[in-house]
Structure formats: structure tokens, C-alpha cells
Motif scaffolding. Structure first.
Motif, PDB file in Angstrom:
ATOM      1  N   THR A 156       0.826  -1.212   0.000  1.00 34.33           N
ATOM      2  CA  THR A 156       0.000   0.000   0.000  1.00 34.33           C
ATOM      3  C   THR A 156       0.857   1.257   0.000  1.00 34.33           C
ATOM      4  O   THR A 156       0.339   2.343  -0.087  1.00 34.33           O
ATOM      5  CB  THR A 156      -0.925   0.039   1.235  1.00 34.33           C
ATOM      6  OG1 THR A 156      -0.124  -0.016   2.405  1.00 34.33           O
ATOM      7  CG2 THR A 156      -1.904  -1.114   1.204  1.00 34.33           C
ATOM      8  N   SER A 157       2.157   1.092   0.080  1.00 35.48           N
ATOM      9  CA  SER A 157       3.032   2.257   0.216  1.00 35.48           C
ATOM     10  C   SER A 157       4.043   2.385  -0.922  1.00 35.48           C
ATOM     11  O   SER A 157       5.041   3.062  -0.777  1.00 35.48           O
ATOM     12  CB  SER A 157       3.783   2.166   1.551  1.00 35.48           C
ATOM     13  OG  SER A 157       4.568   0.976   1.558  1.00 35.48           O
TER      14      SER A 157
ATOM     15  N   ALA B 194       5.986  -0.029  -2.225  1.00 30.76           N
ATOM     16  CA  ALA B 194       7.205  -0.762  -1.880  1.00 30.76           C
ATOM     17  C   ALA B 194       7.652  -1.670  -3.015  1.00 30.76           C
ATOM     18  O   ALA B 194       6.946  -2.591  -3.399  1.00 30.76           O
ATOM     19  CB  ALA B 194       6.968  -1.588  -0.619  1.00 30.76           C
TER      20      ALA B 194
END
Length: 183
Positions: free
Chosen positions: A89-90, A92
Motif C-alpha cells: 500500500t506504500s 514498496a
């Protein structure tokens, strides 16, 4: 090229909100159908997802990294079974391979496929050794553009570093397909 649904051109007025939802849903389904695309430049990514859809069972768990390639996966893959998507969600990079190992350990009866860019594969591809050592059966699909595409795109957009994009593509690049015989 924007990879967004063409819903901004939909004008639909109806007293029944369900009718509007059906129309918007139908427009979205047509836009996200891997077999129904005639946009230049998207063919190979679309074909990868179309092959995945043809070959993988519906209960397959798909893990993915962050990267430009992920937009095509999210546009064209249909997640039809609960708990079948594992994604960061970031933003990554390097997430897909270790996530696939974890997903397979959590649900050993389901097929697990990691979809990763070549840049993300370089970040955590060594985890394949862990999967082999412990007999963890995962499949890894590497979409290769020869550079950290999202990073290069943001640098070009913000700093005008188009040369970074060109020079990165012209240098030698790793070939993850050569890793398979070692596994």
C-alpha cells in the motif's frame, strides 16, 4: 498515457440508482478486459495478464510489487476470490517475492504467483533461494523494462532527467530468467 477508466465521459441520469451503477460497471468491465484492448503500447503487458487469466485457476493468489507495470496488472487482472490479492500500500518495490513466499506458507493449497518488475526483482530476488531451500512452490513473473521505471519517470517529470531514462536502458541489465536453472 493515462491509465484511468474512461468514466469521465459518462453522463447518465436515471431515477433508479441501480441502473446508473450497472452502466458504470459495464463501462469499467469493458475498459479492464484484457482481451478487449486496442491501445498502442499496452499490448505486451495486456498479453501477460491475458495469459495469466487463461492459465491460472480463479483461486490463485497474486502478489505484486510497486512499479509502472503494476498499473496493467491492476487494470486487467480480475480478483474474483476473497484473499487473492497481496500488494503493497506504500509503493514498496521488492515486495512481491517475499509476499508470495508468505502467502504460500499461509495457504499452501492455493497456487501463488508473484508479479514483479525487474527492478523489484533485484531488491528481493535472493528470496528465491529461501523458497527453493524450504520447498515453497511459487511462480514468479518478471516484467522487464531494463530500469527502475517509476523512479526514472518521476525523475524525468520533476527534474527533466530524460538522459537517465535513455542511459539506464542502454546499459547491460540482469536477466532473472537465468536464475531459474540455479533454483
Amino acid at each position: 498515457m493515462a491509465v484511468t477508466p474512461p468514466l469521465d465521459n459518462v453522463v447518465h441520469i436515471d431515477i433508479d440508482p441501480g441502473v446508473l451503477a450497472e452502466a458504470v460497471h459495464a463501462e469499467y468491465m469493458a475498459w479492464s478486459d484484457a482481451g478487449n484492448l486496442d491501445e498502442p503500447g499496452l499490448r505486451s503487458a495486456r498479453e501477460v495478464v491475458a495469459c495469466m487469466a487463461a492459465e491460472l485457476p480463479r483461486e490463485a493468489v497474486i502478489t505484486n510489487d510497486a512499479g509502472n507495470f503494476a498499473a496493467f496488472l491492476h487494470r486487467f487482472w480480475r480478483y474474483e476470490i476473497p484473499r487473492s490479492q497481496v500488494a503493497p500500500t506504500s509503493g514498496a518495490m521488492g515486495y512481491a517475492v517475499p509476499a508470495a513466499i508468505g502467502a504460500k506458507l499461509a495457504q499452501p493449497e492455493r497456487p501463488v504467483v508473484a508479479v514483479v518488475g525487474d527492478g523489484g526483482m533485484l531488491m528481493t530476488g535472493q528470496e528465491l533461494e529461501t523458497a527453493v531451500r524450504y520447498g515453497i512452490d511459487i511462480t514468479v513473473i518478471v516484467l522487464s523494462n531494463g530500469l527502475y521505471g517509476t523512479i526514472a519517470m518521476h525523475q524525468a517529470r520533476r527534474f527533466g532527467r530524460c538522459q537517465a531514462w535513455i542511459s539506464a536502458r542502454s546499459t547491460s541489465r540482469p536477466m532473472p530468467v537465468r536464475w531459474a536453472p540455479a533454483a
